[in-house]
Design an enzyme around this catalytic site. Structure first.
Site, PDB file in Angstrom:
ATOM      1  N   GLY A  34     -42.638 -38.957 -59.590  1.00 47.98           N
ATOM      2  CA  GLY A  34     -41.566 -37.958 -59.793  1.00 47.98           C
ATOM      3  C   GLY A  34     -41.828 -36.679 -59.023  1.00 47.98           C
ATOM      4  O   GLY A  34     -40.890 -36.036 -58.530  1.00 47.98           O
ATOM      5  N   GLU A  59     -32.789 -47.725 -30.944  1.00 49.85           N
ATOM      6  CA  GLU A  59     -32.130 -48.776 -30.150  1.00 49.85           C
ATOM      7  C   GLU A  59     -32.232 -48.453 -28.656  1.00 49.85           C
ATOM      8  O   GLU A  59     -32.442 -49.348 -27.825  1.00 49.85           O
ATOM      9  CB  GLU A  59     -30.663 -48.928 -30.586  1.00 49.85           C
ATOM     10  CG  GLU A  59     -30.483 -49.474 -32.004  1.00 49.85           C
ATOM     11  CD  GLU A  59     -30.858 -48.500 -33.126  1.00 49.85           C
ATOM     12  OE1 GLU A  59     -30.879 -47.266 -32.893  1.00 49.85           O
ATOM     13  OE2 GLU A  59     -31.146 -48.972 -34.242  1.00 49.85           O
ATOM     14  N   ILE A  93     -27.617 -29.225 -30.142  1.00 49.09           N
ATOM     15  CA  ILE A  93     -28.608 -28.693 -29.205  1.00 49.09           C
ATOM     16  C   ILE A  93     -29.714 -27.947 -29.962  1.00 49.09           C
ATOM     17  O   ILE A  93     -29.476 -26.916 -30.600  1.00 49.09           O
ATOM     18  CB  ILE A  93     -27.943 -27.773 -28.137  1.00 49.09           C
ATOM     19  CG1 ILE A  93     -26.841 -28.548 -27.377  1.00 49.09           C
ATOM     20  CG2 ILE A  93     -28.995 -27.202 -27.188  1.00 49.09           C
ATOM     21  CD1 ILE A  93     -27.293 -29.842 -26.688  1.00 49.09           C
ATOM     22  N   PHE A 108     -32.362 -27.850 -23.951  1.00 48.41           N
ATOM     23  CA  PHE A 108     -31.987 -28.930 -23.035  1.00 48.41           C
ATOM     24  C   PHE A 108     -30.657 -29.493 -23.540  1.00 48.41           C
ATOM     25  O   PHE A 108     -30.567 -29.958 -24.682  1.00 48.41           O
ATOM     26  CB  PHE A 108     -33.080 -29.998 -23.061  1.00 48.41           C
ATOM     27  CG  PHE A 108     -32.773 -31.229 -22.255  1.00 48.41           C
ATOM     28  CD1 PHE A 108     -32.871 -31.215 -20.874  1.00 48.41           C
ATOM     29  CD2 PHE A 108     -32.393 -32.409 -22.886  1.00 48.41           C
ATOM     30  CE1 PHE A 108     -32.606 -32.362 -20.134  1.00 48.41           C
ATOM     31  CE2 PHE A 108     -32.132 -33.552 -22.158  1.00 48.41           C
ATOM     32  CZ  PHE A 108     -32.231 -33.527 -20.775  1.00 48.41           C
ATOM     33  N   LEU A 134     -27.854 -32.073 -23.128  1.00 46.79           N
ATOM     34  CA  LEU A 134     -27.344 -33.336 -22.589  1.00 46.79           C
ATOM     35  C   LEU A 134     -26.234 -33.890 -23.502  1.00 46.79           C
ATOM     36  O   LEU A 134     -25.162 -34.257 -23.037  1.00 46.79           O
ATOM     37  CB  LEU A 134     -28.495 -34.349 -22.465  1.00 46.79           C
ATOM     38  CG  LEU A 134     -28.127 -35.784 -22.077  1.00 46.79           C
ATOM     39  CD1 LEU A 134     -27.571 -35.841 -20.648  1.00 46.79           C
ATOM     40  CD2 LEU A 134     -29.369 -36.705 -22.154  1.00 46.79           C
ATOM     41  N   GLU A 194     -33.716 -37.592 -28.781  1.00 46.62           N
ATOM     42  CA  GLU A 194     -34.338 -38.049 -27.513  1.00 46.62           C
ATOM     43  C   GLU A 194     -34.247 -39.573 -27.377  1.00 46.62           C
ATOM     44  O   GLU A 194     -35.142 -40.229 -26.842  1.00 46.62           O
ATOM     45  CB  GLU A 194     -35.752 -37.496 -27.384  1.00 46.62           C
ATOM     46  CG  GLU A 194     -35.693 -35.964 -27.425  1.00 46.62           C
ATOM     47  CD  GLU A 194     -36.837 -35.243 -26.808  1.00 46.62           C
ATOM     48  OE1 GLU A 194     -37.592 -35.836 -26.045  1.00 46.62           O
ATOM     49  OE2 GLU A 194     -36.940 -34.033 -27.077  1.00 46.62           O
ATOM     50  N   THR A 205     -32.109 -42.867 -29.654  1.00 47.60           N
ATOM     51  CA  THR A 205     -32.304 -43.595 -30.922  1.00 47.60           C
ATOM     52  C   THR A 205     -33.343 -44.705 -30.721  1.00 47.60           C
ATOM     53  O   THR A 205     -33.702 -45.037 -29.587  1.00 47.60           O
ATOM     54  CB  THR A 205     -30.984 -44.255 -31.359  1.00 47.60           C
ATOM     55  OG1 THR A 205     -30.595 -45.166 -30.316  1.00 47.60           O
ATOM     56  CG2 THR A 205     -29.876 -43.247 -31.591  1.00 47.60           C
TER      57      THR A 205
END
Ligand code: CAA
Length: 379
Positions: free
Chosen positions: A340, A367, A157, A123, A125, A363, A365
């Site tokens: 560790g 935000e 991509i 896909f 974009l 897909e 962020t």
């Protein structure tokens, strides 16, 4: 919503778990190190029906619901998030997009082969200057009568070099803004199409992430998905579903890290007793398990809404926002439980911690998820 899993759900979950343990776990560290795409494992996933889970059986798919897909994504992602991102893109963005919006001819030509995993899809974009701001497409698809002439570059991509079919989002008429964008199915063999550089990534290193270049690529009009100008809406629509897949991936990364941490804490002794006998570790495990459970419920809720044909854009963004934060938190704590040993490659949790980060980026962020959620809240 009823959260009880059916016998069919449990069977899918168990099949995915068994496959992940038997076929993905051996070699997962080496594939990450060498950035080697799990080609053979993806072929097997196709045979088992994991590459087109929700597609109608008449088009070669499993005819399953979105909850089954979430359960399978979680199990595969516990072990190998590079394999699961390939699975997620193929299922949610490519197969679902063509099944939902494609023509019968497109379904016959591409969907059956994609759903069985005979071929995989990508896909396309994101661009060098259009990641979050998806309407700012610089790639152009100029109308030439019976075909479009495609020019431009796509970046980051997934399945970039391993796909046979690419859904490319491009601008046909810049004056129309997002209503001037189209989604086109481009075949790998098209003249003028070149796979560019492979990204050297922090996590999901075995997944195949490339830039792609299109120079005067002729795409038949028959390969446009939906009406002229539907491309941006198409992208938004498939991403709503794609976010359920990535939320389930984040969930799996978190629950995989938790399971490794629990096992380690039961085996490793410090100060004369197993780590699990220390309250400091118990509290960590309790927090991790609670966060995971909450993320799982959000994923299943978004999936359930989609299965019922109800709106789910807000819930899929919530599931992705929350589960990706849980993936970061839980994997960080899983490394801490290992001390560790958590910082070295043999113990898996350092890889899962690196893999977790991308779930807050691709897909959309975190935000972007907040934009999608808040828009629905203030409507
Ligand atoms: N669902 C359905 N429709 C939506 C939508 C959604 N989530 N978001 C927007 N739309 C519709 C709007 O309703 C609007 O339609 P109308 O004009 O008819 O009203 C149209 O789309 C344009 O919307 P906006 O004006 O709100 O668009 P915008 O430019 O402000 O951008 C955005 C909205 C939500 C920020 C969007 O650009 C976006 O989602 N960006 C993130 C893109 C993204 O997720 N990229 C990831 C790349 S793919 C990837 O990562 C795959 C991989 O490899 C794993």
């Amino acid at each position: 919503m009823n959260f009880t899993l059916t016998e069919e759900h449990i069977a899918v979950q168990e099949a995915a778990r068994e496959f992940a343990q038997k076929e993905l776990l051996p070699g997962v560290i080496e594939r990450d190190e060498e950035q080697r795409f799990p080609k053979e494992q993806i072929r097997q996933m196709g045979e088992l029906g994991f590459m087109g889970m929700m597609v109608d059986p008449k088009h070669g798919g499993g005819g399953m619901d979105t909850k089954s897909y979430v359960l399978a994504m979680e199990e595969i992602s516990k072990i190998d998030a590079s394999a699961s991102v390939c699975m997620s893109v193929n299922n949610s963005l490519v197969c679902w997009g063509i099944e939902q919006y494609g023509t019968e001819e497109q379904k016959e030509k591409y969907l059956s082969r994609l759903a069985t995993g005979e071929i995989i899809g990508a896909f396309c974009l994101s661009e060098p200057e259009a990641g979050s701001d998806a309407t700012s497409q610089k790639t152009t698809a100029i109308d030439q009568g019976d075909h479009y002439l495609l020019n431009g570059t796509k970046n980051w991509i997934t399945n970039g070099n391993s796909s046979s079919v690419y859904i490319v989002i491009a601008q046909t008429d810049s004056e129309k803004g997002h209503r001037g964008i189209n989604a086109l199915i481009v075949e790998r063999e098209s003249e003028g199409f070149v796979v560019g550089k492979k990204e050297n990534k922090m996590g999901i290193r075995a997944s195949d992430t490339h830039s792609l270049m299109f120079t005067d690529v002729k795409v038949p009009k028959a390969n446009r998905i939906g009406e002229d100008g539907f491309g941006f809406k198409f992208a938004m629509s498939v991403l709503n579903g794609g976010r359920i897949g990535i939320a389930a991936q984040a969930l799996g990364i978190a629950s995989g890290a938790y399971e490794f941490a629990l096992q380690y804490a039961q085996e490793r002794k410090a100060f004369g007793k197993e780590l699990v006998q220390h309250q400091g570790i118990q509290f960590k495990l309790a927090d991790m398990a609670t966060q995971i459970e909450a993320a799982r419920l959000l994923c299943l809720q978004a999936a359930d809404l989609k299965d019922q044909g109800l709106p789910y854009a807000k819930q899929s963004a919530m599931a992705k926002l929350f589960a990706s934060q849980v993936a970061m938190d839980v994997t960080t704590e899983a490394v801490q439980v290992h001390g560790g040993y958590g910082y070295v490659k043999e113990y898996h949790v350092e890889r899962l911690m690196r893999d977790a980060k991308i779930t807050q980026i691709y897909e959309g962020t975190s935000e972007i998820q907040k934009i999608v959620i808040s828009r629905e809240l203030i409507q």
